[in-house]
Design an enzyme around this catalytic site. Structure first.
Site, short mmCIF file in Angstrom:
data_model
loop_
_atom_site.label_atom_id
_atom_site.label_comp_id
_atom_site.label_asym_id
_atom_site.label_seq_id
_atom_site.Cartn_x
_atom_site.Cartn_y
_atom_site.Cartn_z
N PRO A 102 0.81 -1.23 0.00
CA PRO A 102 0.00 0.00 0.00
C PRO A 102 0.83 1.27 0.00
O PRO A 102 0.35 2.32 -0.42
CB PRO A 102 -0.82 -0.11 1.29
CG PRO A 102 -0.84 -1.57 1.62
CD PRO A 102 0.49 -2.09 1.16
N GLU A 129 0.57 -9.14 8.23
CA GLU A 129 0.50 -7.73 8.60
C GLU A 129 1.42 -6.85 7.75
O GLU A 129 1.15 -5.69 7.54
CB GLU A 129 0.87 -7.57 10.08
CG GLU A 129 0.74 -6.16 10.62
CD GLU A 129 -0.70 -5.65 10.60
OE1 GLU A 129 -0.91 -4.44 10.58
OE2 GLU A 129 -1.63 -6.50 10.60
N ARG A 167 1.39 -7.46 -22.20
CA ARG A 167 0.64 -7.13 -23.41
C ARG A 167 1.33 -6.04 -24.23
O ARG A 167 1.00 -5.83 -25.39
CB ARG A 167 -0.80 -6.72 -23.06
CG ARG A 167 -0.92 -5.41 -22.34
CD ARG A 167 -2.32 -5.22 -21.77
NE ARG A 167 -3.37 -5.42 -22.77
CZ ARG A 167 -3.72 -4.52 -23.66
NH1 ARG A 167 -3.11 -3.34 -23.68
NH2 ARG A 167 -4.68 -4.76 -24.53
N ASP A 182 -5.07 2.03 -26.62
CA ASP A 182 -5.80 1.76 -25.38
C ASP A 182 -5.96 3.01 -24.54
O ASP A 182 -5.16 3.95 -24.63
CB ASP A 182 -5.07 0.71 -24.53
CG ASP A 182 -5.30 -0.69 -25.04
OD1 ASP A 182 -6.27 -0.90 -25.79
OD2 ASP A 182 -4.50 -1.58 -24.71
#
Length: 262
Positions: A102, A129, A167, A182
């Protein structure tokens, strides 16, 4: 390109590696995809890879030793493979060692294009954790997050990044222009698409797309991309590369939107 994923759940990766674009790219030899169970490098009879945090607190923390040992194993393996290859002239490039967490920088298409230029990527997927801080400080080269939410582990984020990187490899897609047009690749959201039938339940394909005038179609598509981005992700316009013509079109669309809102 070689990609290694360090994980406690290699079966999560193998199912994805063998399907769709990733599976085809691996079958063509465009990319080598490998899942490495770092529990195999625990070095203790219980095969434990986590422990309680110093200083107390809830949850368990991934230990540094199995992670370091797993990465060193992968590096030794790639070095041996390069040495055995008759065509190997230069030593293998240093890999990007990526921690999915995160605290990492938020992933986007520009980072995908950056990583797509690398020869070797190693992803570390955590659970519990968190990680022992020494992994972050002394082993990894990058920390990435796919968004401001919490998942059980790093496998799904890593697979998301891997899919978006593979890709972009030459030959991975059936149509090489797909990746170029894209959403986000141009800095804008993609224009709308239509296919047969020309009319479905009373809804018609825009006349412009049926005109056969390719230059005008390209102008229409660019305007649609600008309009869709303005409506849905105006924040992208702050960094998108816009031509003078784009800016005039955008100004007209903004003025039109302002009139419609009155």
């Amino acid at each position: 390109m070689r990609i290694d994923v360090l994980t406690l759940f290699p079966e999560m990766c193998e199912g994805v590696f063998g399907t769709s674009i990733l599976g085809k790219a691996r079958d063509k030899g465009i990319v080598s995809l490998n899942a490495v169970n770092f529990r195999d490098f625990s070095g203790n009879k219980h095969n434990s890879v986590d422990d309680t945090p110093y200083g107390g607190g809830g949850g368990m923390v991934l230990k540094p030793d199995p992670i370091f040992a797993a990465v060193e194993h992968v590096l030794a393996e790639t070095s041996a493979e390069a040495g055995a290859a008759e065509s190997a002239i230069d030593p293998p490039a240093k890999p990007r060692i990526i921690l999915m967490c995160p605290q990492g920088r938020t992933y986007n298409q520009q980072i995908a294009e950056e990583l797509a230029q690398e020869q070797h990527l190693i992803f570390i997927c955590g659970h519990y954790e968190g990680y022992d801080e020494r992994i972050r400080e002394h082993l990894v080269t990058d920390e990435l997050s796919i968004g401001d939410y919490v998942l059980t582990g790093g496998e799904l984020p890593a697979l998301t990044v891997i899919d978006s990187v593979v890709r972009l490899q030459p030959g991975a897609l059936g149509n090489e222009t797909s990746a170029v047009t894209d959403s986000f690749s141009t800095g804008l959201l993609e224009y709308p698409h239509y296919t047969r039938p020309a009319e479905f339940r009373g809804w018609k394909v825009p006349d412009m797309l049926l005109s056969g005038h390719h230059a005008n179609i390209e102008v229409w598509r660019r305007e649609q991309a600008l309009q869709r981005t303005l409506e849905r992700r105006p924040d992208l316009l702050e960094t998108a590369e816009l031509s003078a013509k784009d800016k005039l079109t955008l100004k007209r669309l903004q003025e039109q939107a302002s009139l419609n809102n009155k």
